[in-house]
Design a protein around this motif. Structure first.
Motif, PDB file in Angstrom:
ATOM      1  N   GLN A 107      -7.124  -0.605   2.059  1.00 55.79           N
ATOM      2  CA  GLN A 107      -5.750  -0.223   2.331  1.00 55.79           C
ATOM      3  C   GLN A 107      -5.510  -0.165   3.834  1.00 55.79           C
ATOM      4  O   GLN A 107      -6.440  -0.229   4.625  1.00 55.79           O
ATOM      5  CB  GLN A 107      -5.453   1.146   1.702  1.00 55.79           C
ATOM      6  CG  GLN A 107      -5.658   1.188   0.205  1.00 55.79           C
ATOM      7  CD  GLN A 107      -4.697   0.298  -0.552  1.00 55.79           C
ATOM      8  OE1 GLN A 107      -3.505   0.286  -0.273  1.00 55.79           O
ATOM      9  NE2 GLN A 107      -5.210  -0.485  -1.488  1.00 55.79           N
ATOM     10  N   GLN A 108      -4.264   0.003   4.212  1.00 51.43           N
ATOM     11  CA  GLN A 108      -3.935   0.100   5.628  1.00 51.43           C
ATOM     12  C   GLN A 108      -4.570   1.349   6.229  1.00 51.43           C
ATOM     13  O   GLN A 108      -4.732   2.356   5.553  1.00 51.43           O
ATOM     14  CB  GLN A 108      -2.424   0.107   5.843  1.00 51.43           C
ATOM     15  CG  GLN A 108      -1.725   1.393   5.471  1.00 51.43           C
ATOM     16  CD  GLN A 108      -0.208   1.274   5.583  1.00 51.43           C
ATOM     17  OE1 GLN A 108       0.353   0.219   5.437  1.00 51.43           O
ATOM     18  NE2 GLN A 108       0.445   2.376   5.850  1.00 51.43           N
ATOM     19  N   ASP A 166      13.965  -1.038  -4.182  1.00 49.52           N
ATOM     20  CA  ASP A 166      13.518  -0.178  -3.085  1.00 49.52           C
ATOM     21  C   ASP A 166      14.709   0.515  -2.418  1.00 49.52           C
ATOM     22  O   ASP A 166      14.607   1.683  -2.021  1.00 49.52           O
ATOM     23  CB  ASP A 166      12.720  -0.979  -2.050  1.00 49.52           C
ATOM     24  CG  ASP A 166      11.318  -1.309  -2.531  1.00 49.52           C
ATOM     25  OD1 ASP A 166      10.837  -0.644  -3.471  1.00 49.52           O
ATOM     26  OD2 ASP A 166      10.705  -2.225  -1.962  1.00 49.52           O
ATOM     27  N   ASN A 208       8.951  -8.290  -3.385  1.00 51.56           N
ATOM     28  CA  ASN A 208       8.605  -7.212  -2.456  1.00 51.56           C
ATOM     29  C   ASN A 208       9.609  -7.178  -1.320  1.00 51.56           C
ATOM     30  O   ASN A 208      10.177  -8.206  -0.953  1.00 51.56           O
ATOM     31  CB  ASN A 208       7.222  -7.455  -1.834  1.00 51.56           C
ATOM     32  CG  ASN A 208       6.109  -7.360  -2.845  1.00 51.56           C
ATOM     33  OD1 ASN A 208       6.101  -6.466  -3.676  1.00 51.56           O
ATOM     34  ND2 ASN A 208       5.169  -8.271  -2.780  1.00 51.56           N
ATOM     35  N   HIS A 227      -5.833  -2.227  -6.824  1.00 52.32           N
ATOM     36  CA  HIS A 227      -5.296  -1.437  -5.711  1.00 52.32           C
ATOM     37  C   HIS A 227      -6.246  -0.323  -5.292  1.00 52.32           C
ATOM     38  O   HIS A 227      -6.273   0.073  -4.137  1.00 52.32           O
ATOM     39  CB  HIS A 227      -3.930  -0.856  -6.073  1.00 52.32           C
ATOM     40  CG  HIS A 227      -2.852  -1.885  -6.150  1.00 52.32           C
ATOM     41  ND1 HIS A 227      -2.535  -2.704  -5.097  1.00 52.32           N
ATOM     42  CD2 HIS A 227      -2.048  -2.249  -7.158  1.00 52.32           C
ATOM     43  CE1 HIS A 227      -1.564  -3.520  -5.450  1.00 52.32           C
ATOM     44  NE2 HIS A 227      -1.255  -3.277  -6.698  1.00 52.32           N
ATOM     45  N   PRO A 285       7.754   6.464   0.037  1.00 45.86           N
ATOM     46  CA  PRO A 285       6.882   5.336   0.410  1.00 45.86           C
ATOM     47  C   PRO A 285       7.436   4.015  -0.123  1.00 45.86           C
ATOM     48  O   PRO A 285       7.809   3.915  -1.291  1.00 45.86           O
ATOM     49  CB  PRO A 285       5.547   5.681  -0.246  1.00 45.86           C
ATOM     50  CG  PRO A 285       5.865   6.644  -1.331  1.00 45.86           C
ATOM     51  CD  PRO A 285       7.122   7.351  -0.941  1.00 45.86           C
ATOM     52  N   TYR A 326       0.128  -6.308   3.808  1.00 46.72           N
ATOM     53  CA  TYR A 326       1.082  -5.334   3.271  1.00 46.72           C
ATOM     54  C   TYR A 326       1.021  -4.059   4.098  1.00 46.72           C
ATOM     55  O   TYR A 326      -0.051  -3.643   4.528  1.00 46.72           O
ATOM     56  CB  TYR A 326       0.757  -5.012   1.812  1.00 46.72           C
ATOM     57  CG  TYR A 326       0.973  -6.183   0.884  1.00 46.72           C
ATOM     58  CD1 TYR A 326       2.210  -6.392   0.278  1.00 46.72           C
ATOM     59  CD2 TYR A 326      -0.050  -7.084   0.628  1.00 46.72           C
ATOM     60  CE1 TYR A 326       2.413  -7.467  -0.557  1.00 46.72           C
ATOM     61  CE2 TYR A 326       0.143  -8.169  -0.211  1.00 46.72           C
ATOM     62  CZ  TYR A 326       1.374  -8.362  -0.802  1.00 46.72           C
ATOM     63  OH  TYR A 326       1.576  -9.435  -1.630  1.00 46.72           O
ATOM     64  N   LEU A 334      -4.273  -3.548   9.110  1.00 45.48           N
ATOM     65  CA  LEU A 334      -3.882  -3.983   7.778  1.00 45.48           C
ATOM     66  C   LEU A 334      -4.850  -5.059   7.300  1.00 45.48           C
ATOM     67  O   LEU A 334      -4.935  -6.124   7.912  1.00 45.48           O
ATOM     68  CB  LEU A 334      -2.462  -4.561   7.789  1.00 45.48           C
ATOM     69  CG  LEU A 334      -1.374  -3.698   8.411  1.00 45.48           C
ATOM     70  CD1 LEU A 334      -0.079  -4.479   8.511  1.00 45.48           C
ATOM     71  CD2 LEU A 334      -1.180  -2.441   7.595  1.00 45.48           C
ATOM     72  N   ARG A 356       6.472  -0.167  -0.005  1.00 47.23           N
ATOM     73  CA  ARG A 356       5.459  -1.178   0.329  1.00 47.23           C
ATOM     74  C   ARG A 356       6.161  -2.475   0.717  1.00 47.23           C
ATOM     75  O   ARG A 356       7.000  -2.979  -0.019  1.00 47.23           O
ATOM     76  CB  ARG A 356       4.549  -1.406  -0.870  1.00 47.23           C
ATOM     77  CG  ARG A 356       3.364  -2.300  -0.573  1.00 47.23           C
ATOM     78  CD  ARG A 356       2.397  -2.264  -1.752  1.00 47.23           C
ATOM     79  NE  ARG A 356       1.170  -2.954  -1.438  1.00 47.23           N
ATOM     80  CZ  ARG A 356       0.745  -4.021  -2.089  1.00 47.23           C
ATOM     81  NH1 ARG A 356       1.441  -4.510  -3.079  1.00 47.23           N
ATOM     82  NH2 ARG A 356      -0.394  -4.591  -1.742  1.00 47.23           N
ATOM     83  N   THR A 414       2.728   0.003   4.101  1.00 47.36           N
ATOM     84  CA  THR A 414       3.540   1.012   3.439  1.00 47.36           C
ATOM     85  C   THR A 414       4.130   1.929   4.494  1.00 47.36           C
ATOM     86  O   THR A 414       3.405   2.512   5.297  1.00 47.36           O
ATOM     87  CB  THR A 414       2.698   1.823   2.433  1.00 47.36           C
ATOM     88  OG1 THR A 414       2.157   0.925   1.459  1.00 47.36           O
ATOM     89  CG2 THR A 414       3.532   2.871   1.734  1.00 47.36           C
TER      90      THR A 414
END
Length: 194
Positions: free
Chosen positions: A65-66, A113, A168, A60, A95, A86, A77, A97, A88
């Motif tokens: 990252q975005q 979540d 997710n 990660h 936050p 992905y 992205l 994801r 966020t």
């Protein structure tokens, strides 16, 4: 530590023990050299264990990252190593994801979540259902207070909490349609909004 982790650790321990025994059997007369080689192999073994244990954190940190370009109203992205995109979002200042899923009609949260953003499990009423690739699942309709991405803020966004197991949360078209443009090019998903 799960049973699988204990089994893996036991396997690695046996492998190390076999390597040490083999090394002593191969070079019976040179004790100082054996100890030096044993120390080198021990360090290699520890480095491999550390890399395996920290792989998710390393991946990660290293993976792109975005990117949110607020003034231009543009979000980029990068495609993740697993082939998904992905994003966020800040939901109620927490936050979350999401896997971007243009094939999903709505926003679907995992139970974990949902709890993280303040939706109590006892408040969920699983009286609706959704069809997925794995069959029908029960869902509970909810409303998300604030959904923030850069300078974009939406309020009272409809969503669902999945009654089944899900890795997710999914970001479907009920949110994505708020963007004026969605394009995938060269391994990057670009979203633009005024």
């Amino acid at each position: 530590m799960s049973e699988i982790d204990i089994g893996r650790l036991g396997y690695l321990g046996l492998l190390l023990a076999a390597l040490v025994i083999w090394m002593f059997m191969q070079q019976r007369g040179r004790m100082a050299q054996k100890l030096q080689q044993l120390a080198a192999w021990g360090l290699i073994f520890l480095a491999v264990i550390a890399a395996v244990g920290l792989w998710d954190d390393i991946r990660h940190t290293v993976s792109p990252q975005q990117s949110v370009f607020a003034e231009a109203g543009r979000i980029e992205l990068p495609r993740a190593p697993d082939g998904h995109y992905y994003m966020t979002l800040q939901i109620n200042d927490t936050p979350v994801r999401f896997v971007v899923d243009t094939g999903a009609s709505g926003v679907v949260l995992t139970r974990q979540d949902a709890e993280r953003i303040g939706i109590a499990a006892e408040d969920l009423a699983f009286h609706s259902s959704a069809r997925t690739a794995n069959g029908a699942v029960e869902t509970a309709p909810v409303r998300l207070g604030t959904v923030t991405l850069g300078r974009f803020e939406d309020r009272n966004l409809p969503a669902f909490v999945n009654g089944g197991e899900m890795d997710n949360s999914l970001l479907g078209m009920s949110y994505l349609q708020r963007f004026d443009r969605l394009e995938i090019s060269g391994g990057t998903m670009v979203l633009e909004r005024r």
